[in-house]
Design a protein around this motif. Structure first.
Motif, PDB file in Angstrom:
ATOM      1  N   ALA A  16       0.824  -1.061   0.051  1.00  0.00           N
ATOM      2  CA  ALA A  16      -0.086  -0.139  -0.003  1.00  0.00           C
ATOM      3  C   ALA A  16       0.785   1.073   0.038  1.00  0.00           C
ATOM      4  CB  ALA A  16      -0.823  -0.134   1.168  1.00  0.00           C
ATOM      5  N   PRO A  17       0.406   2.454  -0.466  1.00  0.00           N
ATOM      6  CA  PRO A  17       1.182   3.587  -0.345  1.00  0.00           C
ATOM      7  C   PRO A  17       1.233   4.027   0.982  1.00  0.00           C
ATOM      8  CG  PRO A  17      -1.191   4.232  -0.969  1.00  0.00           C
ATOM      9  CD  PRO A  17      -0.811   2.581  -1.000  1.00  0.00           C
ATOM     10  N   PRO A  18       2.168   4.950   1.328  1.00  0.00           N
ATOM     11  CA  PRO A  18       2.431   5.565   2.560  1.00  0.00           C
ATOM     12  C   PRO A  18       0.925   6.160   3.154  1.00  0.00           C
ATOM     13  CG  PRO A  18       4.244   6.028   1.274  1.00  0.00           C
ATOM     14  CD  PRO A  18       3.096   5.584   0.661  1.00  0.00           C
ATOM     15  N   SER A  19       0.594   6.307   4.444  1.00  0.00           N
ATOM     16  CA  SER A  19      -0.313   6.959   5.158  1.00  0.00           C
ATOM     17  C   SER A  19      -0.109   8.502   4.659  1.00  0.00           C
ATOM     18  CB  SER A  19      -0.431   6.874   6.430  1.00  0.00           C
ATOM     19  OG  SER A  19      -0.551   5.446   6.956  1.00  0.00           O
ATOM     20  N   GLY A  20      -1.326   9.021   4.642  1.00  0.00           N
ATOM     21  CA  GLY A  20      -1.575  10.411   4.217  1.00  0.00           C
ATOM     22  C   GLY A  20      -2.713  10.762   3.233  1.00  0.00           C
TER      23      GLY A  20
END
Length: 773
Positions: free
Chosen positions: A335-339
């Protein structure tokens, strides 16, 4: 006391208001009672006579709505269902109310009849995009006031679009319904209450009903949002409102005729945009379905965040599929980084246009979506763009302060079985798996320290070693692994709520030789016994403290009031910079970063500024590179604090490596370091390569700010430079004019990296293994 709005939306014949209420200040307890009322909103805001106010209002039906976020606001042992709620107001009650303006309030104490209004909004999912509702000849418009919170204003428009606009040949026909006492004689576009000279064709149909005809070509208003104004015989002007929810947008004259959020029918002529009608998440893929009015020329979609971009291809018809898994620096991640991530549509001509939300999709936001790889919330950004908030895939009982305390109590502490084995490694709270703890992993295994081995990750975007099992920070598996592991290794503070077992062995590796004041030496803590005691309470949990050199040993003991054992073995994270494998590491790191073997590589790694935690630093990287030869490349690495807050730089010949997992690789790849007050100045000395300092704020930062342990200007192994031109000249001379280490550089190495010889991990692992026997 505080009432927070989480979401407000129309749902059929009802208005749904969702949020939570907490009382008693910082303790944030659930209220004794919770009742929501619709009360008259007068000119003066006063709750002095709450009983009278409530008697004049209408109580709304409430039901539990335990939002995930409420765990972070309500303390342990409180019934969250009595703090979080969904209040339901019938639209008919709003239409029939004797009050033309009402507000919503919460009663949180029945005995004292205490009330509060919704004066707080949580993010973008609250009342920020609630559109007006036009029904039964009444317009119900939301109004937000910082003093009153959410209010609803009722009015009776004189003109409506009586059904969806219809295309008839070259024209768009808008059927009208008018109140009996209003007879318009002309129509025109209206912008900011000023008439436009371009008239509209107002006529009556065969059955005597009024209608507007809008030409599909010819003269139309300029860019902007235009309402339709009808002028009566007495000169009075009335705007046309929509009175039907079964139409979204009708293309006309390079724009679109649509239902405005304030209740008006409006023509919008603005930069191109791409409406989305549906968003779903399943099997690690986010799907966005475009509305029928979206451009036909959409090539693909992009979700663009601060440090990552996801691409979505057309799956079928108007649906685009965006896989969450993608290639990070060195591995495939889930998954992509949180944000936050904004949605864009890339057209076949290369233009990017924002993806916006249709009315029905907007009304459903904030839309929570959950997948094993990520928790996602689809939002309506203030400018109308579709926005996604990515977070770690934690459940409702794994989020927030209350859950943390419950899980910590359940899985850690003396009441748990004695841990027989297991190694728990955490760096930077899981934002990356780097630094000293994971650098110990192979050495501990070689010493026979029994597993299983765990590493903390903040979310599924973090790369981790194959020999360890990742656990998401704060989740149930995290606390289970932490409580069950015999050996616990951290480079920051232990998590709040953690209680050690008497048979656990805690190693604190810390994260750098200090120049800046730490712990009890920080100016605002000096001379305060209570501050020292708080630090001692934390350091008392450590069995062993790692130190890089004698200088650090003395400071760390004093700054953290630590009275236990210190292992002055050097830093395991720097082992790869020494020994026979360093040349291979340099070549591999350059290849991973896309750097030519012959490139002159500068690593810029400043510390963070407390007042600008999302900023990389004071250096104009693009301006610097314009002054350097064309074969020079700058690797820009921000402090770990900037990892989630900042965004990647995009300058020519600048590679933003803030999110690169392993600093040792970057140091191996670089020919020179530029820093300021960061502890990387000590580690980089292991390479034997030059160190320069860019310190335009030297006095402010060290002398009048945080404070330093020694005079860097007098002791530094390289020059301190105040301007970009001076830095550029020094870099050119250093990289291209020949450089040899000075006596000051050699002295720096002897004092600060005497043990960083490639064997630090082995020495520390042997010491830990002996203590565990």
């Amino acid at each position: 006391m505080r009432a927070d709005l989480r979401a407000v939306h129309w749902e059929g014949p009802e208005l749904h208001v969702e949020g939570w209420v907490t009382v008693d200040g910082r303790a944030r307890k659930a209220p004794p009672v919770l009742r929501v009322f619709m009360v008259p909103a007068g000119d003066e805001q006063s709750f002095d006579d709450a009983a009278t106010l409530l008697a004049a209002g209408t109580e709304l039906r409430t039901e539990p709505a335990p939002w995930l976020d409420v765990n972070g606001f309500v303390d342990k042992n409180h019934d969250l269902s009595s703090a979080a709620f969904r209040a339901v107001c019938r639209v008919q009650d709003l239409c029939d109310s004797p009050h033309g303006r009402v507000q919503l309030v919460v009663q949180y104490d029945r005995k004292a009849a205490q009330v509060t209004s919704f004066t707080h909004r949580y993010g973008w999912g609250s009342a920020g995009h609630l559109q007006a509702l036009v029904v039964s000849g009444r317009r119900l418009a939301p109004e937000w006031s910082g003093e009153r919170g959410l209010c609803l204003v009722r009015s009776s428009p004189a003109a409506f679009a009586d059904g969806p606009p219809q295309a008839q040949g070259e024209q768009i026909v808008v059927p009208l319904r008018l109140v009996p006492d209003f007879v318009p004689v002309s129509a025109g576009w209206s912008l900011e209450k000023a008439s436009c000279p371009v008239p509209l064709d107002l006529s009556r149909s065969a059955d005597g009903r009024s209608e507007l005809r809008i030409g599909a070509a010819g003269h139309t208003p300029a860019s902007g949002s235009w309402a339709i104004a009808l002028t009566g015989g007495d000169g009075a002007r009335r705007h046309v409102h929509w009175n039907s929810t079964d139409w979204e947008s009708v293309p006309v004259s390079g724009g679109a005729l649509e239902r405005g959020t304030g209740g008006l029918v409006r023509l919008t002529r603005a930069p191109r945009r791409c409406p989305a009608a549906e968003v779903t998440l399943s099997d690690g893929r986010l799907a966005i379905t475009l509305a029928a009015t979206a451009p036909d020329s959409v090539s693909h979609l992009l979700l663009r965040g601060a440090r990552t971009e996801l691409r979505g291809e057309r799956a079928e018809a108007s649906r685009f599929s965006i896989p969450l898994a993608h290639r990070a620096w060195r591995a495939e991640v889930d998954a992509p980084p949180s944000g936050g991530y904004r949605a864009w549509a890339v057209l076949e001509d290369g233009d990017e246009v924002p993806v916006v939300l249709t009315g029905p999709l907007s009304a459903r936001t904030p839309l929570p979506l959950q997948d094993p790889s990520a928790a996602i919330r689809a939002e309506h950004a203030p400018d109308g763009q579709l926005y996604f908030d990515f977070a770690a895939p934690l459940g409702p009982d794994e989020r927030g302060r209350s859950s943390r305390r419950s899980l910590a109590s359940a899985w850690t502490g003396p009441g748990r079985p004695s841990p027989a084995g297991g190694v728990f490694l955490e760096s930077w709270y899981g934002k990356t798996v780097s630094d000293n703890p994971p650098a110990l992993l192979e050495a501990l295994q070689a010493e026979g320290v029994p597993g299983p081995y765990y590493v903390t990750v903040a979310d599924r975007s973090v790369e981790y070693p194959a020999q360890a099992e990742p656990v998401i920070a704060g989740g149930r598996a995290y606390w289970q692994a932490l409580g069950a592991s015999r050996l616990v290794v951290f480079n920051t503070w232990l998590p709040g709520g953690f209680r050690r077992h008497r048979d656990q062995y805690i190693v604190q590796t810390w994260h750098g030789t200090p120049l800046k004041a730490l712990g009890a030496d920080v100016p605002h803590r000096r001379g305060k016994p209570e501050a020292v005691e708080r630090l001692r309470k934390g350091s008392r949990e450590w069995d062993l403290l790692l130190s890089q050199n004698p200088y650090s040993t003395e400071i760390l003991r004093r700054a953290y009031a630590f009275e236990g054992e210190v292992a002055e073995t050097g830093y395991p994270r720097n082992d790869r910079l020494s020994g026979s494998g360093r040349d291979a590491l340099r070549a591999r790191a350059r290849a991973d970063l896309g750097l030519a073997p012959e490139a002159a590589v500068v690593l810029y790694a400043p510390t963070f500024r407390p007042e600008a935690k999302g900023s990389l630093g004071p250096l104009d990287t693009a301006g610097l590179m314009a002054r350097l030869p064309k074969d020079a490349v700058l690797l820009a690495r921000g402090h770990s604090v900037t990892l989630r807050r900042g965004k990647d730089l995009g300058s020519d010949r600048v590679v933003d490596v803030t999110s690169y997992p392993e600093p040792a690789d970057l140091m191996a790849a670089a020919d020179c370091l530029v820093t300021d007050y960061s502890s990387i100045m000590f580690d980089f000395a292991v390479t034997g390569r030059p160190i320069l300092y860019f310190t335009p704020d030297y006095e402010d930062y060290l002398e009048t700010g945080r404070g330093g342990y020694f005079d860097l200007a007098a002791e530094a192994p390289g020059p301190l430079l105040r301007t970009e031109s001076a830095l550029a000249k020094a870099l050119t001379d250093t990289l291209y004019g020949g450089w040899a280490p000075s006596e000051a550089y050699r002295r720096w190495q002897r004092e600060f990296v005497p043990h960083d010889d490639g064997e630090a991990a082995r020495r520390l692992a042997a010491r830990i293994s002996a203590a565990l026997r």
